[in-house]
Motif scaffolding. Structure first.
Motif, PDB file in Angstrom:
ATOM      1  N   LEU A   1       0.777  -1.109  -0.065  1.00 40.71           N
ATOM      2  CA  LEU A   1      -0.392   0.263  -0.157  1.00 40.71           C
ATOM      3  C   LEU A   1       0.892   1.259  -0.037  1.00 40.71           C
ATOM      4  O   LEU A   1       0.527   1.740  -0.336  1.00 40.71           O
ATOM      5  CB  LEU A   1      -0.928   0.226   1.087  1.00 40.71           C
ATOM      6  CG  LEU A   1      -2.083  -0.800   1.323  1.00 40.71           C
ATOM      7  CD1 LEU A   1      -3.097  -0.566   2.262  1.00 40.71           C
ATOM      8  CD2 LEU A   1      -2.760  -0.915   0.043  1.00 40.71           C
TER       9      LEU A   1
ATOM     10  N   LEU B   1      -3.547   1.939   6.402  1.00 44.51           N
ATOM     11  CA  LEU B   1      -4.343   1.876   5.399  1.00 44.51           C
ATOM     12  C   LEU B   1      -4.854   2.982   5.167  1.00 44.51           C
ATOM     13  O   LEU B   1      -4.931   3.166   4.509  1.00 44.51           O
ATOM     14  CB  LEU B   1      -5.617   0.453   5.801  1.00 44.51           C
ATOM     15  CG  LEU B   1      -6.234  -0.061   5.575  1.00 44.51           C
ATOM     16  CD1 LEU B   1      -5.653  -0.250   4.045  1.00 44.51           C
ATOM     17  CD2 LEU B   1      -7.519  -0.849   5.227  1.00 44.51           C
ATOM     18  N   LEU B   2      -5.130   4.006   6.791  1.00 45.62           N
ATOM     19  CA  LEU B   2      -6.255   4.608   6.680  1.00 45.62           C
ATOM     20  C   LEU B   2      -4.807   5.752   6.103  1.00 45.62           C
ATOM     21  O   LEU B   2      -5.476   6.942   5.533  1.00 45.62           O
ATOM     22  CB  LEU B   2      -6.138   5.187   8.340  1.00 45.62           C
ATOM     23  CG  LEU B   2      -7.816   3.693   8.688  1.00 45.62           C
ATOM     24  CD1 LEU B   2      -7.732   4.384  10.310  1.00 45.62           C
ATOM     25  CD2 LEU B   2      -8.855   4.248   7.033  1.00 45.62           C
TER      26      LEU B   2
ATOM     27  N   ALA C   1      -5.013   5.693   2.536  1.00 43.41           N
ATOM     28  CA  ALA C   1      -6.316   6.095   2.022  1.00 43.41           C
ATOM     29  C   ALA C   1      -6.081   7.571   2.261  1.00 43.41           C
ATOM     30  O   ALA C   1      -5.913   8.578   0.843  1.00 43.41           O
ATOM     31  CB  ALA C   1      -6.971   5.974   2.761  1.00 43.41           C
TER      32      ALA C   1
ATOM     33  N   ALA D   1      -5.858  10.451  -1.089  1.00 43.53           N
ATOM     34  CA  ALA D   1      -6.845  11.015  -1.267  1.00 43.53           C
ATOM     35  C   ALA D   1      -6.924  12.852  -1.128  1.00 43.53           C
ATOM     36  O   ALA D   1      -7.439  13.620  -2.327  1.00 43.53           O
ATOM     37  CB  ALA D   1      -8.163  10.661  -0.197  1.00 43.53           C
TER      38      ALA D   1
ATOM     39  N   GLY E   1     -10.802   5.923  -4.963  1.00 40.49           N
ATOM     40  CA  GLY E   1     -10.240   4.806  -4.057  1.00 40.49           C
ATOM     41  C   GLY E   1      -9.922   5.061  -2.376  1.00 40.49           C
ATOM     42  O   GLY E   1      -9.687   4.048  -1.305  1.00 40.49           O
ATOM     43  N   GLY E   2      -9.219   6.622  -2.826  1.00 51.61           N
ATOM     44  CA  GLY E   2      -9.195   6.967  -0.721  1.00 51.61           C
ATOM     45  C   GLY E   2     -10.477   6.390   0.141  1.00 51.61           C
ATOM     46  O   GLY E   2      -9.999   5.898   0.975  1.00 51.61           O
TER      47      GLY E   2
ATOM     48  N   LEU F   1     -10.369   2.831   0.382  1.00 46.16           N
ATOM     49  CA  LEU F   1      -9.895   2.216   1.213  1.00 46.16           C
ATOM     50  C   LEU F   1      -9.836   2.662   1.995  1.00 46.16           C
ATOM     51  O   LEU F   1      -9.631   1.793   2.975  1.00 46.16           O
ATOM     52  CB  LEU F   1      -8.331   2.573   0.512  1.00 46.16           C
ATOM     53  CG  LEU F   1      -6.549   1.663   1.010  1.00 46.16           C
ATOM     54  CD1 LEU F   1      -7.044   0.329   0.768  1.00 46.16           C
ATOM     55  CD2 LEU F   1      -5.835   2.568   0.640  1.00 46.16           C
ATOM     56  N   GLY F   2      -9.742   3.064   2.764  1.00 45.61           N
ATOM     57  CA  GLY F   2     -10.353   4.254   4.428  1.00 45.61           C
ATOM     58  C   GLY F   2     -11.762   3.105   4.709  1.00 45.61           C
ATOM     59  O   GLY F   2     -12.208   3.049   5.645  1.00 45.61           O
TER      60      GLY F   2
ATOM     61  N   GLY G   1     -11.435  -0.755  -4.728  1.00 39.74           N
ATOM     62  CA  GLY G   1     -10.121   0.382  -3.964  1.00 39.74           C
ATOM     63  C   GLY G   1      -9.073   0.536  -5.006  1.00 39.74           C
ATOM     64  O   GLY G   1      -8.969   1.222  -5.539  1.00 39.74           O
TER      65      GLY G   1
ATOM     66  N   TYR H   1      -8.006   3.312  -7.703  1.00 45.17           N
ATOM     67  CA  TYR H   1      -6.469   3.380  -8.042  1.00 45.17           C
ATOM     68  C   TYR H   1      -5.826   2.592  -9.014  1.00 45.17           C
ATOM     69  O   TYR H   1      -5.328   4.111  -9.304  1.00 45.17           O
ATOM     70  CB  TYR H   1      -5.679   2.723  -6.544  1.00 45.17           C
ATOM     71  CG  TYR H   1      -5.952   3.221  -5.701  1.00 45.17           C
ATOM     72  CD1 TYR H   1      -6.283   4.762  -5.399  1.00 45.17           C
ATOM     73  CD2 TYR H   1      -6.061   2.651  -4.168  1.00 45.17           C
ATOM     74  CE1 TYR H   1      -5.949   5.011  -3.776  1.00 45.17           C
ATOM     75  CE2 TYR H   1      -6.186   3.833  -2.961  1.00 45.17           C
ATOM     76  CZ  TYR H   1      -6.420   5.210  -3.239  1.00 45.17           C
ATOM     77  OH  TYR H   1      -6.344   5.434  -1.723  1.00 45.17           O
TER      78      TYR H   1
END
Length: 193
Positions: free
Chosen positions: A75, A122-123, A126, A130, A144-145, A148-149, A177, A181
């Motif tokens: 990621l 992950l956050l 994201a 974003a 995508g952000g 993923l969030g 996501g 992306y």
């Protein structure tokens, strides 16, 4: 004494792993000509998603470590590309360096520490993608952000309130996501050419 019947195949989990792996592999192939780093990130995600589907490929203990590597290295590779193309080399290097450090330190964090660190990665990925997508008007990057969030937030919810099992819901959100992306990377590359 009768033995309990063997549980049947878990089709929901297998399908979510298969879809995440296929979408990630497609994204890796599509993004490889423009960005080797993002392609490697997608490929790591595809390999981690499909490791449980191939019999004899690994044990149960191998798959969480594969998913850990896909999260903390794969990621950040995606975020690295977004930052790098926009000229923010320090954020790109910081994101990737932090991911590499977490990958090495993962053995010493314990299961709960790995879970928290994986969700944080992950956050952060994201949010940073974003933010870049908002400033560059890249709609796919914003979606995508958000997806993923959502995957990161779904991993913290109780399974009682979800229509799917938590892991399956996270994989579906990650697949959507990843698709967004891949499209965002293409849009971003076209904007800078």
């Amino acid at each position: 004494m009768a033995l309990a019947p063997e549980p049947g195949p878990d089709w929901s989990a297998a399908l979510s792993h298969l879809v995440l792996g296929a979408v990630s592999l497609h994204a890796a192939v599509r993004s490889a000509p423009a960005s080797r780093g993002a392609a490697a990130g997608f490929l790591l995600q595809a390999l981690a998603a499909t490791c449980t589907l191939a019999p004899g490929l690994g044990t149960r203990e191998d798959c969480p470590s594969g998913a850990w590597v896909a999260t903390v290295i794969g990621l950040p590779l995606l975020a690295f590309d977004f930052h790098w193309v926009n000229g923010d080399r320090s954020s790109a290097n910081l994101m990737l360096g932090a991911g590499m450090a977490l990958a090495v330190a993962g053995e010493h964090l314990g299961p709960e520490g790995c879970s928290v660190a994986g969700q944080a990665v992950l956050l952060v990925v994201a949010v940073t993608i974003a933010i870049v997508a908002v400033f560059t008007a890249n709609t796919y990057g914003v979606w995508g952000g958000a997806l993923l969030g959502a995957a990161g937030l779904l991993s913290r919810l109780d399974e009682d309130g979800l229509p799917l099992r938590r892991g399956d819901a996270c994989r579906w959100a990650l697949a959507a996501g990843s698709w967004a992306y891949c499209r965002a990377l293409r849009t971003q590359r076209l904007q800078w050419e």
